[in-house]
Design a protein around this motif. Structure first.
Motif, PDB file in Angstrom:
ATOM      1  N   ILE A 276     -11.648  -3.620  21.403  1.00 27.31           N
ATOM      2  CA  ILE A 276     -11.680  -3.582  19.941  1.00 27.31           C
ATOM      3  C   ILE A 276     -11.278  -2.192  19.476  1.00 27.31           C
ATOM      4  N   LEU A 277     -10.259  -2.141  18.613  1.00 27.04           N
ATOM      5  CA  LEU A 277      -9.791  -0.876  18.048  1.00 27.04           C
ATOM      6  C   LEU A 277     -10.389  -0.647  16.666  1.00 27.04           C
ATOM      7  N   VAL A 278     -10.451  -1.712  15.870  1.00 26.10           N
ATOM      8  CA  VAL A 278     -10.937  -1.625  14.493  1.00 26.10           C
ATOM      9  C   VAL A 278     -11.822  -2.830  14.235  1.00 26.10           C
ATOM     10  N   LYS A 279     -12.962  -2.600  13.622  1.00 22.71           N
ATOM     11  CA  LYS A 279     -13.847  -3.704  13.247  1.00 22.71           C
ATOM     12  C   LYS A 279     -13.653  -4.046  11.774  1.00 22.71           C
ATOM     13  N   LYS A 280     -13.947  -5.275  11.429  1.00 15.61           N
ATOM     14  CA  LYS A 280     -13.892  -5.704  10.039  1.00 15.61           C
ATOM     15  C   LYS A 280     -14.794  -4.782   9.217  1.00 15.61           C
ATOM     16  N   GLY A 281     -14.251  -4.225   8.137  1.00 13.69           N
ATOM     17  CA  GLY A 281     -15.021  -3.333   7.285  1.00 13.69           C
ATOM     18  C   GLY A 281     -14.772  -1.855   7.536  1.00 13.69           C
TER      19      GLY A 281
ATOM     20  N   PHE B 275       0.837  -1.193   0.000  1.00 10.92           N
ATOM     21  CA  PHE B 275       0.000   0.000   0.000  1.00 10.92           C
ATOM     22  C   PHE B 275       0.875   1.246   0.000  1.00 10.92           C
ATOM     23  N   ASN B 276       0.331   2.354  -0.479  1.00 11.65           N
ATOM     24  CA  ASN B 276       1.052   3.631  -0.549  1.00 11.65           C
ATOM     25  C   ASN B 276       0.480   4.619   0.453  1.00 11.65           C
ATOM     26  N   TYR B 277       1.261   5.649   0.738  1.00  8.46           N
ATOM     27  CA  TYR B 277       0.793   6.719   1.621  1.00  8.46           C
ATOM     28  C   TYR B 277      -0.479   7.339   1.047  1.00  8.46           C
ATOM     29  N   GLY B 278      -1.470   7.553   1.901  1.00  9.59           N
ATOM     30  CA  GLY B 278      -2.715   8.172   1.489  1.00  9.59           C
ATOM     31  C   GLY B 278      -3.710   7.222   0.864  1.00  9.59           C
ATOM     32  N   GLU B 279      -3.335   5.969   0.673  1.00  3.80           N
ATOM     33  CA  GLU B 279      -4.227   5.001   0.031  1.00  3.80           C
ATOM     34  C   GLU B 279      -5.395   4.665   0.954  1.00  3.80           C
ATOM     35  N   LYS B 280      -6.569   4.590   0.370  1.00  2.00           N
ATOM     36  CA  LYS B 280      -7.775   4.250   1.126  1.00  2.00           C
ATOM     37  C   LYS B 280      -7.842   2.729   1.255  1.00  2.00           C
ATOM     38  N   VAL B 281      -7.937   2.245   2.496  1.00  2.00           N
ATOM     39  CA  VAL B 281      -7.937   0.813   2.758  1.00  2.00           C
ATOM     40  C   VAL B 281      -9.099   0.439   3.682  1.00  2.00           C
ATOM     41  N   MET B 282      -9.433  -0.856   3.671  1.00  2.83           N
ATOM     42  CA  MET B 282     -10.487  -1.373   4.540  1.00  2.83           C
ATOM     43  C   MET B 282      -9.930  -2.540   5.342  1.00  2.83           C
ATOM     44  N   SER B 283     -10.299  -2.615   6.593  1.00  3.65           N
ATOM     45  CA  SER B 283      -9.868  -3.699   7.460  1.00  3.65           C
ATOM     46  C   SER B 283     -10.602  -4.981   7.089  1.00  3.65           C
ATOM     47  N   THR B 284      -9.850  -6.081   6.982  1.00  4.68           N
ATOM     48  CA  THR B 284     -10.462  -7.380   6.696  1.00  4.68           C
ATOM     49  C   THR B 284     -10.628  -8.201   7.975  1.00  4.68           C
ATOM     50  N   LYS B 285     -10.171  -7.640   9.102  1.00  4.69           N
ATOM     51  CA  LYS B 285     -10.254  -8.345  10.381  1.00  4.69           C
ATOM     52  C   LYS B 285     -10.592  -7.368  11.502  1.00  4.69           C
ATOM     53  N   THR B 286     -11.130  -7.895  12.570  1.00  2.00           N
ATOM     54  CA  THR B 286     -11.310  -7.109  13.780  1.00  2.00           C
ATOM     55  C   THR B 286      -9.978  -7.111  14.526  1.00  2.00           C
ATOM     56  N   VAL B 287      -9.540  -5.935  14.958  1.00  2.00           N
ATOM     57  CA  VAL B 287      -8.250  -5.799  15.633  1.00  2.00           C
ATOM     58  C   VAL B 287      -8.497  -5.333  17.066  1.00  2.00           C
ATOM     59  N   ARG B 288      -7.900  -6.080  18.000  1.00  2.00           N
ATOM     60  CA  ARG B 288      -8.016  -5.750  19.420  1.00  2.00           C
ATOM     61  C   ARG B 288      -6.687  -5.203  19.937  1.00  2.00           C
TER      62      ARG B 288
ATOM     63  N   VAL C 200      -2.597   3.114   9.890  1.00  2.00           N
ATOM     64  CA  VAL C 200      -3.842   3.460   9.199  1.00  2.00           C
ATOM     65  C   VAL C 200      -4.637   4.412  10.068  1.00  2.00           C
ATOM     66  N   GLU C 201      -4.919   5.569   9.498  1.00  2.00           N
ATOM     67  CA  GLU C 201      -5.699   6.606  10.181  1.00  2.00           C
ATOM     68  C   GLU C 201      -7.173   6.317   9.936  1.00  2.00           C
ATOM     69  N   PHE C 202      -7.871   5.926  11.003  1.00  2.00           N
ATOM     70  CA  PHE C 202      -9.305   5.669  10.907  1.00  2.00           C
ATOM     71  C   PHE C 202     -10.017   6.946  11.325  1.00  2.00           C
ATOM     72  N   VAL C 203     -10.407   7.729  10.354  1.00  2.00           N
ATOM     73  CA  VAL C 203     -10.955   9.065  10.572  1.00  2.00           C
ATOM     74  C   VAL C 203     -12.219   9.011  11.433  1.00  2.00           C
ATOM     75  N   ASP C 204     -13.074   8.015  11.204  1.00  2.00           N
ATOM     76  CA  ASP C 204     -14.309   7.908  11.986  1.00  2.00           C
ATOM     77  C   ASP C 204     -14.038   7.678  13.469  1.00  2.00           C
ATOM     78  N   HIS C 205     -12.911   7.000  13.779  1.00  2.00           N
ATOM     79  CA  HIS C 205     -12.565   6.714  15.176  1.00  2.00           C
ATOM     80  C   HIS C 205     -11.678   7.801  15.776  1.00  2.00           C
ATOM     81  N   GLY C 206     -10.944   8.514  14.913  1.00  2.00           N
ATOM     82  CA  GLY C 206     -10.073   9.579  15.393  1.00  2.00           C
ATOM     83  C   GLY C 206      -8.716   9.109  15.875  1.00  2.00           C
ATOM     84  N   TYR C 207      -8.278   7.924  15.441  1.00  2.00           N
ATOM     85  CA  TYR C 207      -6.958   7.461  15.832  1.00  2.00           C
ATOM     86  C   TYR C 207      -6.324   6.594  14.754  1.00  2.00           C
ATOM     87  N   ARG C 208      -5.029   6.322  14.966  1.00  2.00           N
ATOM     88  CA  ARG C 208      -4.234   5.530  14.021  1.00  2.00           C
ATOM     89  C   ARG C 208      -3.894   4.188  14.645  1.00  2.00           C
TER      90      ARG C 208
END
Length: 113
Positions: free
Chosen positions: A44-49, A18-31, A69-77
């Motif tokens: 849970i930090l990130v949910k699948k999707g 992946f490159n800087y600024g690329e839009k990505v989606m999580s394929t797994k839930t991350v704790r 990965v900066e998750f804008v909806d959550h406000g953290y990386r």
């Protein structure tokens, strides 16, 4: 004591997926494994999707790329491995390429049967 290395593949032999600024989606839930400050282990930090943008690229164990990965909806990386992500920009680029292609040719006949 043996270190479990998630396989024999060394991602660092190839460029980052992946490159800087690329839009990505999580394929797994991350704790939280204890490395994310201000949250309890197991939270849970990130949910699948969840969708985010690659803001940094680092390495882990001299084997893997770790994408910040900066998750804008959550406000953290959150740091994630490439196998935990899928690019949404690549799908958009493929769709754009297809839309630029010439329309299929149709066969027409000047004589009526």
């Amino acid at each position: 004591m043996k270190i479990n290395r998630d396989g024999d593949i060394v991602e660092l032999n190839a460029p980052p997926r992946f490159n800087y600024g690329e839009k990505v989606m999580s394929t797994k839930t991350v704790r939280n494994d204890g490395t994310f400050p201000g949250r309890e282990i197991g939270d849970i930090l990130v949910k699948k999707g969840d969708v985010g943008y690659v803001s940094s690229i680092g390495t882990f164990l001299q084997q893997f790329y770790i994408y910040g990965v900066e998750f804008v909806d959550h406000g953290y990386r959150v740091g994630m491995k490439g196998r935990e992500l899928v690019s949404l920009d690549a799908a958009t680029e493929d769709e754009d390429d297809e839309s630029l292609a010439a329309p299929p040719l149709t066969m027409t006949s000047g004589a009526a049967s």
